[in-house]
Motif scaffolding. Structure first.
Motif, short mmCIF file in Angstrom:
data_model
loop_
_atom_site.label_atom_id
_atom_site.label_comp_id
_atom_site.label_asym_id
_atom_site.label_seq_id
_atom_site.Cartn_x
_atom_site.Cartn_y
_atom_site.Cartn_z
N ASN A 1 114.36 -71.98 -125.63
CA ASN A 1 113.75 -71.04 -126.57
C ASN A 1 114.04 -69.64 -126.06
N PHE A 2 115.18 -69.11 -126.45
CA PHE A 2 115.67 -67.84 -125.91
C PHE A 2 114.75 -66.67 -126.26
N LYS A 3 114.32 -66.59 -127.51
CA LYS A 3 113.48 -65.47 -127.94
C LYS A 3 112.15 -65.44 -127.18
N ALA A 4 111.53 -66.60 -127.03
CA ALA A 4 110.26 -66.65 -126.29
C ALA A 4 110.47 -66.29 -124.83
N MET A 5 111.59 -66.74 -124.26
CA MET A 5 111.89 -66.40 -122.87
C MET A 5 112.04 -64.89 -122.71
N GLN A 6 112.80 -64.26 -123.59
CA GLN A 6 112.99 -62.82 -123.53
C GLN A 6 111.66 -62.07 -123.72
N ALA A 7 110.82 -62.59 -124.59
CA ALA A 7 109.53 -61.94 -124.84
C ALA A 7 108.66 -61.97 -123.59
N TRP A 8 108.60 -63.11 -122.92
CA TRP A 8 107.77 -63.22 -121.72
C TRP A 8 108.35 -62.41 -120.57
N ILE A 9 109.67 -62.32 -120.50
CA ILE A 9 110.27 -61.46 -119.47
C ILE A 9 109.91 -60.00 -119.75
N SER A 10 109.87 -59.62 -121.01
CA SER A 10 109.47 -58.25 -121.37
C SER A 10 108.06 -57.96 -120.89
N VAL A 11 107.16 -58.92 -121.07
CA VAL A 11 105.78 -58.75 -120.59
C VAL A 11 105.77 -58.63 -119.07
N THR A 12 106.59 -59.44 -118.41
CA THR A 12 106.69 -59.38 -116.95
C THR A 12 107.14 -58.00 -116.49
N VAL A 13 108.12 -57.44 -117.18
CA VAL A 13 108.64 -56.12 -116.84
C VAL A 13 107.56 -55.05 -117.04
N LEU A 14 106.82 -55.14 -118.13
CA LEU A 14 105.76 -54.15 -118.39
C LEU A 14 104.68 -54.21 -117.30
N LEU A 15 104.30 -55.40 -116.91
CA LEU A 15 103.30 -55.54 -115.84
C LEU A 15 103.85 -55.01 -114.52
N GLY A 16 105.12 -55.28 -114.26
CA GLY A 16 105.75 -54.77 -113.05
C GLY A 16 105.81 -53.26 -113.03
N LEU A 17 106.09 -52.66 -114.18
CA LEU A 17 106.10 -51.20 -114.28
C LEU A 17 104.71 -50.62 -114.05
N GLY A 18 103.68 -51.32 -114.55
CA GLY A 18 102.31 -50.89 -114.31
C GLY A 18 101.98 -50.90 -112.83
N PHE A 19 102.38 -51.96 -112.15
CA PHE A 19 102.18 -52.05 -110.70
C PHE A 19 102.90 -50.92 -109.99
N LEU A 20 104.15 -50.68 -110.36
CA LEU A 20 104.94 -49.66 -109.71
C LEU A 20 104.34 -48.27 -109.93
N GLY A 21 103.84 -48.02 -111.14
CA GLY A 21 103.21 -46.74 -111.42
C GLY A 21 101.99 -46.50 -110.54
N LEU A 22 101.16 -47.53 -110.36
CA LEU A 22 99.98 -47.39 -109.51
C LEU A 22 100.36 -47.22 -108.05
N GLU A 23 101.42 -47.87 -107.63
CA GLU A 23 101.86 -47.72 -106.24
C GLU A 23 102.34 -46.30 -105.97
N ILE A 24 103.09 -45.73 -106.90
CA ILE A 24 103.53 -44.35 -106.75
C ILE A 24 102.33 -43.41 -106.73
N TYR A 25 101.36 -43.66 -107.61
CA TYR A 25 100.13 -42.85 -107.63
C TYR A 25 99.42 -42.93 -106.28
N GLU A 26 99.35 -44.14 -105.72
CA GLU A 26 98.70 -44.35 -104.43
C GLU A 26 99.40 -43.55 -103.33
N PHE A 27 100.72 -43.61 -103.30
CA PHE A 27 101.47 -42.88 -102.28
C PHE A 27 101.23 -41.37 -102.39
N VAL A 28 101.22 -40.86 -103.60
CA VAL A 28 101.00 -39.42 -103.81
C VAL A 28 99.62 -39.03 -103.32
#
Length: 207
Positions: A97-124
């Motif tokens: 199910n290619f579309k569903a796989m891509q959709a869940w990877i998109s969610v994974t990327v968004l969550l990862g970006l959220g984590f990265l944003g908070l980590e940068i905020y923490e460092f600052v």
């Protein structure tokens, strides 16, 4: 093996990531790579523990006041949730199910970006408090350990995004299935390392 063969859910193999010899070799080689990565992080953890709280001229920083456990907890939840969404993505890959796989990877990327944003905020925030990379051996070991993990997060996010863009029109086949699988495996490794960071750095730091 012809990677351009048009598959259906009925002809799709149960384990597409290792259905070809190339896929098997990629998976085996990647496990060896993760072994080297484990040694790298083990060294960074050992260095951090040896230099923990060590400030200039023997002075110590108070990790109780420095580390913000609620923020670290939110970051942990974001990353662990992203690991779960990557599992869902691989589930749909195995079910062709290619579309569903891509959709869940998109969610994974968004969550990862959220984590990265908070980590940068923490460092600052730490730098504003006077706790930087050059201030002490402790600061150097902390930013090296957590920063190296952050770089791995960036690599994982770029990997996912490039896979999604490159294969958006190609769909799923036995050539790119191992690539998606290895990206997800790499992401799980990053999550496991963060669990150790959360425990060793943050939990032990406020105890």
């Amino acid at each position: 093996m012809d990677y351009n063969t048009k598959h259906t859910p009925h002809t799709w193999p149960k384990h597409p990531e290792t259905a070809s010899l190339e896929g098997k070799n990629k998976v085996t080689g990647f496990w060896l790579f993760l072994g080297g990565e484990t040694v790298l992080f083990a060294t960074l953890f050992a260095t951090y523990l040896a230099l923990k709280d060590r400030g200039p001229s023997g002075m110590k920083f108070s990790t109780h006041e420095l580390f913000e456990l609620p923020l670290a907890f939110i970051m942990t939840m974001l990353l662990l949730t992203s690991s779960l969404t990557s599992v869902y993505a691989m589930y749909h890959m195995k079910n062709f199910n290619f579309k569903a796989m891509q959709a869940w990877i998109s969610v994974t990327v968004l969550l990862g970006l959220g984590f990265l944003g908070l980590e940068i905020y923490e460092f600052v925030e730490y730098v504003h408090k006077g706790f930087g990379f050059r201030q002490s051996a402790f600061g150097s070991s902390f930013f090296t350990l957590v920063g190296t993990h952050g770089v791995h997060v960036i690599i994982g996010l770029v990997w996912f995004i490039l896979l999604m863009l490159r294969n958006a029109k190609r769909g799923l086949n036995l050539y790119n299935a191992p690539k998606y699988y290895l990206a997800a495996l790499y992401w799980h490794f990053i999550d496991v390392v963060w669990v150790f960071i959360f425990t060793v750095v943050y939990l032990m730091g406020v105890m």
